[in-house]
Design an enzyme around this catalytic site. Structure first.
Site, mmCIF file in Angstrom:
data_model
loop_
_atom_site.group_PDB
_atom_site.id
_atom_site.type_symbol
_atom_site.label_atom_id
_atom_site.label_comp_id
_atom_site.label_asym_id
_atom_site.label_seq_id
_atom_site.Cartn_x
_atom_site.Cartn_y
_atom_site.Cartn_z
ATOM 1 C CD GLU A 421 -3.133 -1.118 1.474
ATOM 2 O OE1 GLU A 421 -3.744 0.009 2.505
ATOM 3 O OE2 GLU A 421 -3.463 -1.870 2.453
HETATM 4 C C1 FAD Z 1 2.153 -9.849 1.092
HETATM 5 C C2 FAD Z 1 1.579 -9.401 -0.146
HETATM 6 C C3 FAD Z 1 0.660 -8.566 0.302
HETATM 7 C C4 FAD Z 1 0.197 -7.784 -1.028
HETATM 8 N N1 FAD Z 1 -1.205 -7.458 -1.411
HETATM 9 C C5 FAD Z 1 -1.440 -6.708 -2.297
HETATM 10 C C6 FAD Z 1 -2.939 -6.490 -2.976
HETATM 11 O O1 FAD Z 1 -3.816 -6.903 -1.953
HETATM 12 N N2 FAD Z 1 -2.959 -6.200 -4.256
HETATM 13 C C7 FAD Z 1 -2.194 -5.403 -5.075
HETATM 14 O O2 FAD Z 1 -1.995 -5.075 -6.372
HETATM 15 N N3 FAD Z 1 -0.638 -5.508 -4.972
HETATM 16 C C8 FAD Z 1 -0.373 -6.448 -3.057
HETATM 17 N N4 FAD Z 1 1.407 -6.473 -3.171
HETATM 18 C C9 FAD Z 1 1.961 -5.860 -3.977
HETATM 19 C C10 FAD Z 1 2.596 -4.524 -3.499
HETATM 20 O O3 FAD Z 1 1.633 -3.780 -3.530
HETATM 21 C C11 FAD Z 1 3.834 -4.044 -3.607
HETATM 22 O O4 FAD Z 1 5.501 -5.590 -3.646
HETATM 23 C C12 FAD Z 1 4.674 -3.015 -3.538
HETATM 24 O O5 FAD Z 1 3.813 -2.076 -4.162
HETATM 25 C C13 FAD Z 1 6.044 -2.636 -3.780
HETATM 26 O O6 FAD Z 1 5.983 -3.388 -4.962
HETATM 27 P P1 FAD Z 1 6.948 -3.893 -5.804
HETATM 28 O O7 FAD Z 1 7.252 -5.314 -4.813
HETATM 29 O O8 FAD Z 1 7.741 -4.441 -6.792
HETATM 30 O O9 FAD Z 1 8.659 -3.504 -5.297
HETATM 31 P P2 FAD Z 1 9.420 -2.474 -6.471
HETATM 32 O O10 FAD Z 1 8.325 -1.155 -7.239
HETATM 33 O O11 FAD Z 1 9.830 -3.448 -7.367
HETATM 34 O O12 FAD Z 1 10.402 -1.691 -5.240
HETATM 35 C C14 FAD Z 1 11.488 -2.513 -5.350
HETATM 36 C C15 FAD Z 1 12.252 -1.584 -3.746
HETATM 37 O O13 FAD Z 1 12.788 -0.135 -3.999
HETATM 38 C C16 FAD Z 1 12.017 0.893 -4.644
HETATM 39 N N5 FAD Z 1 11.612 2.041 -5.169
HETATM 40 C C17 FAD Z 1 10.920 1.541 -6.385
HETATM 41 N N6 FAD Z 1 10.143 3.313 -6.724
HETATM 42 C C18 FAD Z 1 10.757 3.611 -6.569
HETATM 43 C C19 FAD Z 1 11.394 5.204 -6.730
HETATM 44 N N7 FAD Z 1 10.989 5.905 -7.719
HETATM 45 N N8 FAD Z 1 11.912 5.639 -5.757
HETATM 46 C C20 FAD Z 1 12.158 5.182 -4.883
HETATM 47 N N9 FAD Z 1 12.461 4.113 -4.160
HETATM 48 C C21 FAD Z 1 11.815 3.296 -5.171
HETATM 49 C C22 FAD Z 1 11.017 0.795 -3.404
HETATM 50 O O14 FAD Z 1 10.561 1.121 -2.179
HETATM 51 C C23 FAD Z 1 11.187 -0.783 -2.748
HETATM 52 O O15 FAD Z 1 12.311 -0.828 -1.426
HETATM 53 C C24 FAD Z 1 0.899 -6.874 -1.841
HETATM 54 C C25 FAD Z 1 2.408 -7.406 -1.582
HETATM 55 C C26 FAD Z 1 2.790 -8.359 -0.711
HETATM 56 C C27 FAD Z 1 3.758 -8.897 -0.644
#
Ligand code: FAD
Length: 638
Positions: A421
């Site tokens: 979120e």
């Molecule tokens: C248990 C769990 C429940 C979830 N539930 C849902 C759900 O119900 N629905 C849904 O749609 N998704 C869900 N998610 C997905 C979750 O919302 C994402 O994991 C989250 O948005 C982060 O995306 P990512 O994991 O792809 O990380 P990435 O976007 O790949 O990011 C990797 C790292 O880079 C950082 N980063 C990325 N972009 C930038 C930037 N521009 N500047 C600085 N830092 C940056 C991030 O903060 C993070 O530290 C869930 C994930 C988990 C693990």
């Protein structure tokens, strides 16, 4: 090329985020004013309250919910990685799947305050129970349909989800996390509706939901803008396959899916809010949706405080209870003060949302950021306070004949709060964008490399007029008057500090703008600290106001608010120093070198992680080749 290196550029990603951002501010915002250097206590003081009817309905519900929550077997959820069907049924019977929905649509019509109090309570059975309810109600079908659905859609869907049908929200894809510009799931218009194709990842409740909110991209065509669109989708539609259930370090009872869509027909009447409005809907839904994860962080903080208190008084080492050694006393004090402030921030934000007179998007974002970070620190401190037992599972403690305390589990359950979120980094950027908005609004063309010479000249004149009026307001204020804010009694000096520091924050943002101008958006570490300062100021404000409001009921709260403010002031001192005295530039250079492999030699001497498989799984279009593992939670009475 790996999928991570293709796709939209940084500029395009920013454009998508900017288009989804709500740029209108029609209501006042305490949070936004903070970053402009104005401590607008008049927006939050007196502490808002729910109506007598809201309080009666909320208290009655909590009284019904509590015995049920007490009956839930949390350790069994942890052991079996699953929430039993009876828990779903019990929650459905209580109306817990429609807490915030209007009674006209089968919901309980609770206020945000009581919805969050109920989540805090439900989360104490097992964090997965709170997360199930939160994902269903804050981002799943209820909230976006309530806010953006047509009357017909409300009639069709809300009663079902209020009655206990579980819903999920599907935005994330293997290549789409924080950056929705990469969204690949497609929705191609066909006669009467759309065909959805793509793969969604990690959707909470995804394996058990019967209704889904799916974000998919409608291609633009002649006379059609298209864009990311939100659809309500029946989970048993032909072409949907739940291919995997994901397993995580914590929240072991939640059920998250990899869901494949192959030529899934969705009728046109299931589009929410119109084509191309999907991301705006997601962001707007989260404005108040973001209150629910902090409610679960408050659960953990209260739980940790209770354990820290009991254990530290009882466990004796080196001749005294461990809580009487100063090294642990500082941790216990931090847990108590922070728990008080977190609950104050949560309640205040909820009440402001209920009141509807203020725009709370910044407060909710600050709360999500601060609560998830602080709850993690608190749980980590508890593990330390518990010593070896902090690292031992509760089941193992019980097997040895001791009380089973789930400290390590709480730590594991909390870790994701800083990621989903809106990760901490993304919350920093999002809030910082609002913090510098006033500057961008007046000086945008000065720092825009693509603006013409004439535009720049006009912008300089506009900025000159704005700053001539604004800067003098940051020089002096009520916080410099020793008798001001007397109504806060012993906390008045902290409120004076707050007023002075709010102005100092705005001055710092201004200096930053002057120093980095167009490059400011890349100064993420600076902006992150600016936002963290704002979060501390909001937390102090909430703590002082809570103490003032509850001074008859809980006079001892003043001590906690005072303690919290003292601790926050120390943290603020460090944050302000680090704004200008830091290793950000060196870190940036070093990270580039690390990524380029220059320091590989320091990885020598161990067996390295497997290099098999891609970092991000490629999505192969087409029908699923895996069995559907969707789990049907039997509906009571169906
Ligand atoms: C248990 C769990 C429940 C979830 N539930 C849902 C759900 O119900 N629905 C849904 O749609 N998704 C869900 N998610 C997905 C979750 O919302 C994402 O994991 C989250 O948005 C982060 O995306 P990512 O994991 O792809 O990380 P990435 O976007 O790949 O990011 C990797 C790292 O880079 C950082 N980063 C990325 N972009 C930038 C930037 N521009 N500047 C600085 N830092 C940056 C991030 O903060 C993070 O530290 C869930 C994930 C988990 C693990």
């Amino acid at each position: 090329m790996s999928p991570t290196q293709t796709g939209p550029t940084e500029r395009e990603a920013r454009k998508v985020a900017e288009a989804a951002r709500e740029s209108e501010w029609t209501k006042p915002s305490f949070g936004k004013e903070l970053f402009l250097g104005r401590l607008r206590l008049d927006l939050v003081d007196p502490w808002p309250s729910n109506s007598a009817e809201q309080i009666a309905a909320g208290e009655a519900f909590l009284a019904r919910l509590r015995p049920f929550v007490e009956s839930i077997d949390g350790p069994a959820i942890e052991e079996n990685d699953s929430i039993p069907d009876e828990v779903f049924h019990g929650l459905a019977d209580l109306g817990a799947f429609g807490m915030k929905l209007p009674t006209a649509h089968g919901g309980l019509g609770l206020s945000h305050l009581y919805y969050c109090k109920a989540l805090t309570l439900a989360g104490s059975a097992h964090a997965s129970v709170g997360t199930l309810l939160s994902a269903h109600q804050s981002i799943g079908v209820p909230q976006p349909v309530k806010m953006f659905g047509s009357e017909e859609q409300k009639q069709r869907f809300l009663r079902r989800v209020a009655g206990g049908e579980v819903s999920a929200f599907l935005l994330t894809e293997p290549d789409v996390g924080s950056d929705p510009a990469r969204l690949a799931c497609s929705a191609v218009p066909v006669d009467g509706g759309y065909l959805l194709n793509g793969v969604k990842l990690w959707a909470t409740n995804g394996t058990i939901a019967s209704l889904l909110v799916v974000m998919a991209r409608v291609p633009s065509s002649e006379g059609r803008r298209g864009g990311v669109t939100a659809f309500v989708v029946e989970a048993d539609s032909p072409g949907i396959t739940v291919e995997n259930r994901n397993a995580f370090m914590g929240l072991r009872g939640i059920e998250n899916s990899v869901t494949r869509f192959h030529d899934v027909f969705v009728p046109a009447e299931n589009v929410l809010g119109g084509e191309g409005r999907g991301l705006k809907i997601a962001l707007t839904t989260l404005n108040t949706g973001r209150l629910s994860l902090p409610a679960l962080c408050v659960t953990s903080a209260k739980w940790c405080l209770n354990v820290a208190r009991g254990w530290s008084a009882e466990r004796v080492q080196w001749g005294r209870p461990v809580g009487r050694h100063e090294a642990l006393a500082t941790k216990i004090s931090h847990i108590a003060a922070t728990t008080y402030a977190l609950e104050a921030m949560l309640d205040l934000s909820c009440l402001l949302a209920d009141d509807d007179a203020n725009d709370i998007r910044i407060e909710a974002a600050l709360l999500k950021l601060y609560a998830s970070e602080k709850a993690w620190t608190i749980a980590d401190e508890l593990v330390q306070i518990r010593g070896g037992r902090g690292f031992e599972t509760a089941a193992s403690q019980r097997a040895r004949g001791e009380r089973g305390i789930e400290a390590e589990q709480v730590l594991r359950d909390l870790r994701i709060m800083r990621i989903f979120e809106g990760s901490t980094e993304i919350m920093h950027l999002m809030i910082a964008r609002e913090a510098v908005d006033a500057h961008l609004a007046v000086a945008g063309d000065i720092i825009d490399p693509e603006a013409s010479r004439d535009d720049k000249i006009r912008a300089v004149a506009k900025a000159g007029a704005f700053y001539a009026g604004w800067l003098p307001t940051l020089v002096a204020g009520k916080g410099a008057v020793p008798t001001s804010f007397g109504e806060f009694g012993p906390l008045a000096s902290h409120v004076r500090f707050l007023e002075r520091t709010t102005r100092k924050l705005a001055r710092s943002i201004f200096y930053g703008m002057g120093r980095w101008q167009g490059a400011m958006e890349h100064k993420q570490a600076f902006l992150g600290r600016v936002v963290d300062i704002g979060a501390e100021l909001f937390a102090m404000t909430a703590a002082c106001l809570r103490a003032k409001t509850e001074r008859v009921e809980h006079p001892e709260g003043v001590e906690l608010a005072d303690l919290f403010c003292q601790q926050a002031r120390v943290r603020l001192g460090a944050l302000f120093t680090a704004l200008w005295d830091n290793t950000d530039d060196a870190d940036d250079v070093a990270a580039k070198q690390v990524l380029a492999g220059r320091y590989r030699f320091i990885e020598d001497g161990i067996v390295l992680p497997s290099a098999e498989g891609p970092w991000v799984s490629p999505v192969v279009p087409g029908p699923s080749v895996k069995p559907d593992i969707r789990r049907h939670v039997p509906q009571p009475g169906r």
